[in-house]
Design an enzyme around this catalytic site. Structure first.
Site, PDB file in Angstrom:
ATOM      1  N   THR A  81      30.310 -86.499 -20.927  1.00 44.62           N
ATOM      2  CA  THR A  81      29.521 -87.316 -21.617  1.00 44.62           C
ATOM      3  C   THR A  81      29.611 -86.837 -23.111  1.00 44.62           C
ATOM      4  O   THR A  81      29.029 -87.621 -23.931  1.00 44.62           O
ATOM      5  CB  THR A  81      28.216 -86.815 -21.407  1.00 44.62           C
ATOM      6  OG1 THR A  81      28.017 -85.569 -21.124  1.00 44.62           O
ATOM      7  CG2 THR A  81      27.811 -87.440 -19.943  1.00 44.62           C
ATOM      8  N   ASP A 123      41.046 -87.682 -24.057  1.00 45.62           N
ATOM      9  CA  ASP A 123      41.751 -86.887 -22.777  1.00 45.62           C
ATOM     10  C   ASP A 123      40.899 -87.128 -21.536  1.00 45.62           C
ATOM     11  O   ASP A 123      40.406 -86.243 -21.090  1.00 45.62           O
ATOM     12  CB  ASP A 123      41.790 -85.387 -23.272  1.00 45.62           C
ATOM     13  CG  ASP A 123      42.776 -84.938 -24.302  1.00 45.62           C
ATOM     14  OD1 ASP A 123      43.380 -86.099 -24.708  1.00 45.62           O
ATOM     15  OD2 ASP A 123      42.728 -84.129 -24.880  1.00 45.62           O
ATOM     16  N   ASP A 144      44.664 -90.842 -26.069  1.00 42.82           N
ATOM     17  CA  ASP A 144      45.191 -90.007 -24.916  1.00 42.82           C
ATOM     18  C   ASP A 144      44.489 -89.913 -23.612  1.00 42.82           C
ATOM     19  O   ASP A 144      44.490 -89.077 -23.008  1.00 42.82           O
ATOM     20  CB  ASP A 144      45.497 -88.653 -25.548  1.00 42.82           C
ATOM     21  CG  ASP A 144      46.190 -88.728 -26.830  1.00 42.82           C
ATOM     22  OD1 ASP A 144      47.320 -89.763 -26.998  1.00 42.82           O
ATOM     23  OD2 ASP A 144      46.313 -87.731 -27.558  1.00 42.82           O
ATOM     24  N   ARG A 206      52.004 -92.503 -26.169  1.00 48.63           N
ATOM     25  CA  ARG A 206      52.577 -91.983 -27.216  1.00 48.63           C
ATOM     26  C   ARG A 206      53.053 -90.546 -26.936  1.00 48.63           C
ATOM     27  O   ARG A 206      52.690 -90.136 -25.579  1.00 48.63           O
ATOM     28  CB  ARG A 206      51.901 -91.501 -28.314  1.00 48.63           C
ATOM     29  CG  ARG A 206      50.710 -90.580 -28.323  1.00 48.63           C
ATOM     30  CD  ARG A 206      49.806 -90.294 -29.428  1.00 48.63           C
ATOM     31  NE  ARG A 206      48.573 -89.567 -29.402  1.00 48.63           N
ATOM     32  CZ  ARG A 206      47.855 -89.213 -30.315  1.00 48.63           C
ATOM     33  NH1 ARG A 206      48.301 -89.494 -31.649  1.00 48.63           N
ATOM     34  NH2 ARG A 206      46.839 -88.729 -30.115  1.00 48.63           N
TER      35      ARG A 206
END
Length: 293
Positions: A81, A123, A144, A206
């Site tokens: 969260t 992430d 990412d 990437r």
């Protein structure tokens, strides 16, 4: 029964839906299985959700961490969260800094996730090590948000690129950051069918390693995909060592005319064969032998 399952069962005991932690044999292996039975019909994957707001560091922020091999998780939503604010006003008022905040970390080999949701911003999914199969999953984030050195197939998964209320703080993002380290490293991310959409412009990936490998096959790519497609990041000069490819993709974001010049142009037939589920992660048929129930 692994302590992980006991902990999650306690955590979810008051949630809608029922968590089952099962040990089932598959040949001479024990398959640890988490199943969430949804309450009622048609309520979808988000009926039962695990949440946490960890963000101190990538390796300790994860809402759900899976270490053992032979794990199967079905019908579960996992959310970090942190970064998921309700309004930009709140973010500005707090001088908000986006930080890595992992929803799930997967370390074990032969791990499978079916009909699961993974929600975060940066992430979201740490696909760390081992062979993994994600099927019919929903993955949300902006930076990412699928990263690591796993050897994984994402089959029929929906990727939603969005920063939510923090959208103005993310000019563009990256779906993947894959960390393959050498030419002999078997790792890589394969996206088989599925779709990419959202509200934040994103690169498909990437480089998180000098031999980074990500392949999209027959994926529906919307206009959120950045025209260049791919970014070398800290590995400029290694572009010819990357394996970045898009095979038979469709949608507004599949236009290859402005892609980076070093993208791989792989032969469709052989790529689909080499990176099929059976050849890439299921040579010993561990996926084929997962108990069905």
């Amino acid at each position: 029964m692994p302590c992980l399952f006991i902990f999650i069962a306690l955590l979810l005991s008051s949630c809608i839906g029922t968590l089952k932690a099962l040990d089932q044999t598959c040949g001479n292996k024990v398959v640890n299985t988490i199943v969430v039975d949804q309450a009622g019909s048609g309520e979808g994957q988000r009926v039962t959700t695990i949440t946490y707001n960890g963000h101190a560091a990538t390796d300790v922020s994860s809402t759900f961490t899976s270490y053992p091999s032979h794990i199967v998780v079905r019908n579960l939503s996992i959310m970090n969260t942190y970064n998921r604010l309700t309004s930009l006003t709140k973010a500005n008022g707090m001088s908000w800094d986006i930080k890595p905040a992992v929803a799930i970390s997967v370390y074990g080999d032969k791990s499978a996730f079916y009909n699961c949701d993974f929600l975060g911003l940066q992430d979201t999914v740490w696909d760390n090590l081992g062979r993994h199969h994600f099927k019919n999953c929903y993955i949300e984030g902006a930076i990412d948000f699928i990263f690591g050195s796993g050897q994984s197939v994402y089959e029929d998964c929906h990727i939603n690129a969005t920063a939510g209320a923090l959208a103005s703080k993310v000019s563009f993002g990256y779906i993947t950051a894959q960390g393959r380290s050498s030419d002999s490293d078997p790792s890589g991310f394969v996206f088989l069918r599925g779709s990419v959409s959202g509200s934040t412009s994103v690169y498909l990936g990437r480089a998180y390693g000098p031999f980074s490998r990500v392949i999209f096959i027959q994926t529906d790519l919307s206009s959120v995909v950045h025209p260049e497609g791919w970014y070398s990041w800290h590995y400029g000069g290694y572009e010819m060592s990357f394996t970045y490819a898009e095979v038979e993709c469709k949608g507004a974001g599949s236009d290859m005319s402005r892609r980076v010049p070093w993208i791989d142009k792989l032969h469709s037939f052989y790529t689909k064969q080499q990176f099929s589920i059976s050849n890439f992660i299921d040579q010993d048929q561990w996926i084929s032998n997962i108990p069905r129930f």
